[in-house]
Design an enzyme around this catalytic site. Sequence first.
Site: not given
Length: 340
Positions: A178, A209, A289-291
């Site tokens: 994503h 993902d 933003g950590n994804s």
Amino acid sequence: MNERNWTDTQENNGERERTTVYPTPLVASYEKEMAALRPQPSPGSGGSKRRSGSSFSTYVASFLVGAMLVGGFGYAADRGNLFGGGQSPAAGASGGGSESAAGIAAASVKAKGDLASVFDSAGPAVVKIENYAVPTYSMRSLFGGRGGGQQQTGEPQLAGSGTGFFFSKDGYLLTNEHVVADADELKVTVEGYDEPLTAKLVGSDYELDLAVLKVESPDGQAFPTLELGDVDQTSIGDWVIAIGNPYGLDHTMTLGVLSAKGREITIADEQGNHVYRNLLQTDASINSGNSGGPLLNERGEVVGMNTAVNAEAQGIGFAIPSSVIKEALTDLMNAKPAAF
């Protein structure tokens, strides 16, 4: 000679207790020695005159006896825990109270140092990924109808950002699908380079993902990497470290524990409800933003990829376990290259 005693006041369950401590043989010995050193009345004086002076040996003897007394009181205080609030020294597994306490303090300092060294060694392998997309506009038909489809116009604009990490020295890195979805251009900020590097999408899996990107080294140098660890060796309660770029704050480290394994959550996205299974749960802070960033164990190995957070709670974040990443990696690497 009359024996003297003194009292020690301590706190016990909110009440003050006074404990009488009787003199030790060392105190009695001190009293005897000091009595021998006291000035004696001269014969014929009737006991009313004091000796006018003392010999040098008398002062030395007084000093030595005083030193013995101070040392004895210190030893007695340690043995009786007179100044410890009424609590006995904690005994460790080996039975050595003072040695155990020192060992615990040393272990605590060592753990903090280890966590800092994990960040120092792992940080360079963690990157910031920016997703650029050309704006899409809906077109109306010539006669004002709703048909006509969509059209992209203009230059790519920043659509979102996330995190990734190198797992191969030749520029392959992992992130969330994503993070890179619908991108027309991907830019990767790597520590040590002044300008972001352009990345190509190698393969992605919407259901898991997961995505693999590839960047080329401008100077031919190998990239720093992280090792995919064995999540089965990680237990509930173990320390875990998240590194990423929450809200654009580059290379932010957060610390927590592994809270649970095997979690299942459902997230609504543009394609409907996306069900994530077998996730790790952690209370290490994970934000937008950590994804795509790594979740590390104390040895600096990747045990998960940070993926989602419960926005209505605190300390509830989720990561894809390294076991799932390893199983999918071959297919991701062999996927048909994307053209953009």
